[in-house]
Design an enzyme around this catalytic site. Sequence first.
Site, PDB file in Angstrom:
ATOM      1  N   LYS A 115      30.983  30.802  39.506  1.00  0.00           N
ATOM      2  CA  LYS A 115      30.697  31.244  40.904  1.00  0.00           C
ATOM      3  C   LYS A 115      29.371  31.541  41.334  1.00  0.00           C
ATOM      4  O   LYS A 115      28.993  31.317  42.397  1.00  0.00           O
ATOM      5  CB  LYS A 115      31.588  32.400  41.171  1.00  0.00           C
ATOM      6  CG  LYS A 115      33.057  32.315  40.493  1.00  0.00           C
ATOM      7  CD  LYS A 115      33.688  31.025  41.414  1.00  0.00           C
ATOM      8  CE  LYS A 115      34.983  30.610  41.090  1.00  0.00           C
ATOM      9  NZ  LYS A 115      35.680  29.303  41.425  1.00  0.00           N
ATOM     10  N   GLU A 200      28.651  41.403  44.629  1.00  0.00           N
ATOM     11  CA  GLU A 200      28.392  41.036  46.107  1.00  0.00           C
ATOM     12  C   GLU A 200      28.600  42.107  47.303  1.00  0.00           C
ATOM     13  O   GLU A 200      29.106  43.168  46.824  1.00  0.00           O
ATOM     14  CB  GLU A 200      29.690  39.998  46.536  1.00  0.00           C
ATOM     15  CG  GLU A 200      29.595  38.626  46.159  1.00  0.00           C
ATOM     16  CD  GLU A 200      30.636  37.794  46.619  1.00  0.00           C
ATOM     17  OE1 GLU A 200      31.450  38.281  47.548  1.00  0.00           O
ATOM     18  OE2 GLU A 200      30.594  36.715  46.296  1.00  0.00           O
ATOM     19  N   GLU A 275      35.788  27.711  49.853  1.00  0.00           N
ATOM     20  CA  GLU A 275      36.365  28.970  50.607  1.00  0.00           C
ATOM     21  C   GLU A 275      35.267  29.693  51.217  1.00  0.00           C
ATOM     22  O   GLU A 275      34.283  30.000  50.728  1.00  0.00           O
ATOM     23  CB  GLU A 275      36.984  29.730  49.423  1.00  0.00           C
ATOM     24  CG  GLU A 275      38.083  28.934  48.880  1.00  0.00           C
ATOM     25  CD  GLU A 275      39.277  29.852  48.325  1.00  0.00           C
ATOM     26  OE1 GLU A 275      39.195  31.050  48.201  1.00  0.00           O
ATOM     27  OE2 GLU A 275      40.241  29.414  47.651  1.00  0.00           O
ATOM     28  N   ARG A 292      39.779  21.697  42.446  1.00  0.00           N
ATOM     29  CA  ARG A 292      41.272  21.368  42.080  1.00  0.00           C
ATOM     30  C   ARG A 292      41.820  21.409  43.277  1.00  0.00           C
ATOM     31  O   ARG A 292      41.645  21.555  44.364  1.00  0.00           O
ATOM     32  CB  ARG A 292      41.521  22.541  40.914  1.00  0.00           C
ATOM     33  CG  ARG A 292      41.548  23.835  41.663  1.00  0.00           C
ATOM     34  CD  ARG A 292      42.400  24.756  40.860  1.00  0.00           C
ATOM     35  NE  ARG A 292      42.199  26.404  41.292  1.00  0.00           N
ATOM     36  CZ  ARG A 292      42.789  26.821  42.378  1.00  0.00           C
ATOM     37  NH1 ARG A 292      43.625  26.240  43.256  1.00  0.00           N
ATOM     38  NH2 ARG A 292      42.558  28.193  42.471  1.00  0.00           N
ATOM     39  N   VAL A 295      47.211  25.559  45.545  1.00  0.00           N
ATOM     40  CA  VAL A 295      48.747  25.990  45.504  1.00  0.00           C
ATOM     41  C   VAL A 295      49.140  25.769  46.956  1.00  0.00           C
ATOM     42  O   VAL A 295      50.188  25.176  47.306  1.00  0.00           O
ATOM     43  CB  VAL A 295      48.697  27.368  45.360  1.00  0.00           C
ATOM     44  CG1 VAL A 295      50.139  27.939  45.535  1.00  0.00           C
ATOM     45  CG2 VAL A 295      48.418  27.836  43.919  1.00  0.00           C
ATOM     46  N   ARG A 339      54.753  32.321  50.021  1.00  0.00           N
ATOM     47  CA  ARG A 339      54.849  32.384  48.796  1.00  0.00           C
ATOM     48  C   ARG A 339      55.890  33.526  48.419  1.00  0.00           C
ATOM     49  O   ARG A 339      56.078  34.489  48.680  1.00  0.00           O
ATOM     50  CB  ARG A 339      53.636  32.605  48.079  1.00  0.00           C
ATOM     51  CG  ARG A 339      52.492  31.701  48.070  1.00  0.00           C
ATOM     52  CD  ARG A 339      51.232  32.177  47.106  1.00  0.00           C
ATOM     53  NE  ARG A 339      50.228  31.147  47.785  1.00  0.00           N
ATOM     54  CZ  ARG A 339      49.034  31.165  46.913  1.00  0.00           C
ATOM     55  NH1 ARG A 339      49.055  31.551  45.509  1.00  0.00           N
ATOM     56  NH2 ARG A 339      48.013  30.388  47.170  1.00  0.00           N
TER      57      ARG A 339
END
Length: 464
Positions: A115, A200, A275, A292, A295, A339
């Site tokens: 990251k 952060e 994101e 990747r 979900v 979900r």
Amino acid sequence: MNKVLIANRGAAASRIIRAVEALGLKPVVVYSEADAQLPYVQQAREAYCIGPAPARESYLNQEALLECMRRSGADALHPGYGFLSENAAFARRVEEAGHCFIGPSPRWIELLGHKAAARSFMREHGLALGDSSPVLPMDDMAAVHAAAQRLGYPVLIKPAGGGGGIGMVPVHAADALEAGWQRAGQLAGKAFADPSLYLERFVQSPRHIEFQFIADRHGHVMSLFERDCSTQRRYQKVIEEAPAPSIERAAVEDMCARLERLLGNAGYDVIGTVEMLYTPDTGFSFLEVNTRLQVEHAVTEAVTGVDLVQAQIRLAGGELLSSVVAARPALAGHAIEARIYAEDPVRFLPSPGVLHEFSLPARMPGIRVETGYAQGNSVGSHYDPMVAKLVAHGADRNEAIARLLAALDGTRIQGIKTNIPMVSQVLSSPAFRRGSMTVDGLSAALQERQAAPSTMAGKEQETV
């Protein structure tokens, strides 16, 4: 590419099997001893047990997976999401063994999967970022305190080597920093085998917006719009939707175009998600890249008509982007995903058990069901507690919400508790209906629905 080994389990494996077979390829699945009775094992024609229940002894066992590739004759591997999907070293081992890794090139997984390195890369390419520190020494609390002081409280401690909200710890004052730092390091080390951390500046009440991309290995990149993933609990996504409500389309399209140019010029390939955090005052700021399949990919599939899993396989195999998706599609309607987790809907404690009844509304109009379970299966504690995803697609957002609420109401699960009552309450809350949910707004949305406590109690009883 002829035969694809699917290095995952449950709903992810089932979804990839469908895509592999639709392309005329042969799927091979792996399973742990705990998963031997799950539907995906029977769904595939070829299956191999790779070890006991703990993930480190099965789904994270690189040697076992590579041996299954040799035994089965598979010439490609699809990692799904989670597990080894963002492990650059594993992707290299797959390629060095002469197989195709169905994901971005290992160099991109390595660079953007870290990251702090991803933030440096995006900063160098002119993308706006919130203030952050470099990766800090784990045992130098003086340096950690100094970095937090420079950023200003509150700060967010984040793992450098992994994402998904795991290991993120907010700290609001200096006297809580050391305990938060130790906790975050332990969580990161356990989840990612990498305890390194950075800080952060904590953004108050942002929205979580992510941008989906597909790309070939020839320098072409296509944006497939955005998803709003702001409805979260403890940084874990609960509800996702596309497109993002209550944000000017011009701002979204501008960011899509900027990211498309940036990734195209850099040579990014296959599939990925950028994101970002969003506030009306500051606009978009970079958060991380997921190298990747996500979900929540189904909501993008619903509004674009693009099968992301098939596209990922074909692009990894070397096809041109233009042959996979001829032109960027137009947005069609609105989609929302919920979900369903095996957890108490009030206290959010895990709820493992046997699915004595498991009936999902697969035939309702506009509803897509993704699950890795069937009635009679056991939901254990070794893996992610998600038991299903319900995706509703409608002509507009109101229709999508109504369809999803009806689908949740038509779901029957006995033997475990689920979060369905909480999800239904959020979908019915004024905050969600306004399209103004933020990453810390779930509790407030639930409080807005406290005027109807009987609904919650009745739904909780249904899922016991």
